[in-house]
Design a protein around this motif. Sequence first.
Motif, PDB file in Angstrom:
ATOM      1  N   LEU A  84     -27.299  -5.717  -8.490  1.00 16.69           N
ATOM      2  CA  LEU A  84     -28.422  -5.715  -7.501  1.00 16.69           C
ATOM      3  C   LEU A  84     -29.079  -7.074  -7.891  1.00 16.69           C
ATOM      4  O   LEU A  84     -29.402  -7.932  -6.957  1.00 16.69           O
ATOM      5  CB  LEU A  84     -29.397  -4.748  -7.570  1.00 16.69           C
ATOM      6  N   ASP A  85     -29.449  -7.357  -9.064  1.00 20.79           N
ATOM      7  CA  ASP A  85     -29.894  -8.440  -9.537  1.00 20.79           C
ATOM      8  C   ASP A  85     -29.048  -9.647  -9.189  1.00 20.79           C
ATOM      9  O   ASP A  85     -29.336 -10.827  -8.649  1.00 20.79           O
ATOM     10  CB  ASP A  85     -30.223  -8.597 -11.129  1.00 20.79           C
ATOM     11  N   SER A  88     -29.095 -10.226  -5.601  1.00 22.03           N
ATOM     12  CA  SER A  88     -30.285 -10.806  -4.989  1.00 22.03           C
ATOM     13  C   SER A  88     -30.333 -12.388  -5.304  1.00 22.03           C
ATOM     14  O   SER A  88     -31.205 -13.234  -4.957  1.00 22.03           O
ATOM     15  CB  SER A  88     -31.411 -10.099  -5.394  1.00 22.03           C
ATOM     16  N   SER A  89     -29.881 -12.726  -6.717  1.00 24.30           N
ATOM     17  CA  SER A  89     -29.929 -14.049  -7.373  1.00 24.30           C
ATOM     18  C   SER A  89     -29.236 -15.051  -6.393  1.00 24.30           C
ATOM     19  O   SER A  89     -29.353 -16.257  -6.467  1.00 24.30           O
ATOM     20  CB  SER A  89     -29.756 -14.011  -8.633  1.00 24.30           C
ATOM     21  N   ASN A  92     -30.985 -17.388  -4.613  1.00 22.48           N
ATOM     22  CA  ASN A  92     -32.079 -18.227  -5.319  1.00 22.48           C
ATOM     23  C   ASN A  92     -31.524 -19.621  -6.078  1.00 22.48           C
ATOM     24  O   ASN A  92     -32.291 -20.282  -6.631  1.00 22.48           O
ATOM     25  CB  ASN A  92     -32.687 -17.435  -6.347  1.00 22.48           C
ATOM     26  N   ALA A 110     -29.476  -9.420   0.705  1.00 21.15           N
ATOM     27  CA  ALA A 110     -30.815  -9.430   0.034  1.00 21.15           C
ATOM     28  C   ALA A 110     -31.541  -8.334   0.340  1.00 21.15           C
ATOM     29  O   ALA A 110     -32.265  -7.522  -0.316  1.00 21.15           O
ATOM     30  CB  ALA A 110     -31.439 -10.785   0.379  1.00 21.15           C
ATOM     31  N   ARG A 111     -31.571  -8.022   1.808  1.00 22.05           N
ATOM     32  CA  ARG A 111     -32.260  -6.803   2.305  1.00 22.05           C
ATOM     33  C   ARG A 111     -31.736  -5.516   1.661  1.00 22.05           C
ATOM     34  O   ARG A 111     -32.499  -4.614   1.397  1.00 22.05           O
ATOM     35  CB  ARG A 111     -32.311  -6.913   3.834  1.00 22.05           C
ATOM     36  N   ALA A 113     -30.069  -5.110  -1.128  1.00 22.45           N
ATOM     37  CA  ALA A 113     -30.587  -5.078  -2.423  1.00 22.45           C
ATOM     38  C   ALA A 113     -32.087  -4.546  -2.534  1.00 22.45           C
ATOM     39  O   ALA A 113     -32.222  -3.774  -3.418  1.00 22.45           O
ATOM     40  CB  ALA A 113     -30.543  -6.289  -3.209  1.00 22.45           C
ATOM     41  N   ILE A 114     -32.599  -5.153  -1.860  1.00 21.30           N
ATOM     42  CA  ILE A 114     -34.278  -4.629  -2.051  1.00 21.30           C
ATOM     43  C   ILE A 114     -34.412  -3.240  -1.758  1.00 21.30           C
ATOM     44  O   ILE A 114     -35.052  -2.401  -2.482  1.00 21.30           O
ATOM     45  CB  ILE A 114     -35.104  -5.716  -1.114  1.00 21.30           C
ATOM     46  N   GLN A 134     -35.010 -10.177 -10.960  1.00 28.67           N
ATOM     47  CA  GLN A 134     -35.385 -10.846  -9.468  1.00 28.67           C
ATOM     48  C   GLN A 134     -37.000 -10.142  -9.112  1.00 28.67           C
ATOM     49  O   GLN A 134     -36.967  -9.096  -8.947  1.00 28.67           O
ATOM     50  CB  GLN A 134     -34.568 -10.609  -8.672  1.00 28.67           C
ATOM     51  N   LEU A 137     -36.751  -7.533  -6.119  1.00 21.47           N
ATOM     52  CA  LEU A 137     -36.398  -6.501  -6.444  1.00 21.47           C
ATOM     53  C   LEU A 137     -37.304  -5.675  -7.513  1.00 21.47           C
ATOM     54  O   LEU A 137     -37.526  -4.418  -7.267  1.00 21.47           O
ATOM     55  CB  LEU A 137     -35.145  -6.350  -7.243  1.00 21.47           C
TER      56      LEU A 137
END
Length: 201
Positions: A84-85, A88-89, A92, A110-111, A113-114, A134, A137
């Motif tokens: 997940l990190d 999400s990364s 970024n 990204a959504r 993962a959150i 992240q 998260l």
Amino acid sequence: MTTEYRRWHDVFGHQRALPLTREALVQELTRHGGLSASQAAAKVRAESYALPATLQSWIVDRSQADLAQRPLDRDEFNTLCRVLDAISSIGNSSTRNRRHTHSPVIRTNARIAIRSAAILGCMIDTFMPSPFRQAALSDAYASFHAEHLARLSPSLPAHRPSREIVQRWSAARTARVRALAEARRDKEDVLAYTDLVDHAA
């Protein structure tokens, strides 16, 4: 032909059954792109969303398993958090162009993962600091984790508790369970001990 395209298609343009892993994509660029290993590795990190082989293999194996066979142990939990990190990364990285970073696919991932981080926060019944690097998260996990722990104990305030309150309450709860365990060491008391632990929760 972009690096991400090569991840999903071979040199003849045929779609791959699975996308190339980060390591395989580096080899692909080294073999067919005329790049050195270090140049290829840098290009893959900057211009593709390829995951390391261990993470991609874990995702594939997990997706093919029956739901009843998917409870997370500690190692799998840590692996999931790393996955997940990594997802999400992706958006970024300063090395990616703005158009690529803000694509609908990246925003959707990204959504997801959150939401996944928030769900994990609701699955853990004792306080555990955020396992994520992240910030988005970590915030989602911490917020839902605190609310989940608050629902488990009527002794906590009705409003959202601070992290310090949740941590103190969870430490006291854990100590109580351990005390019950120590008081029920004999084998004939296993059933009674289980009942006490359930009431302690």
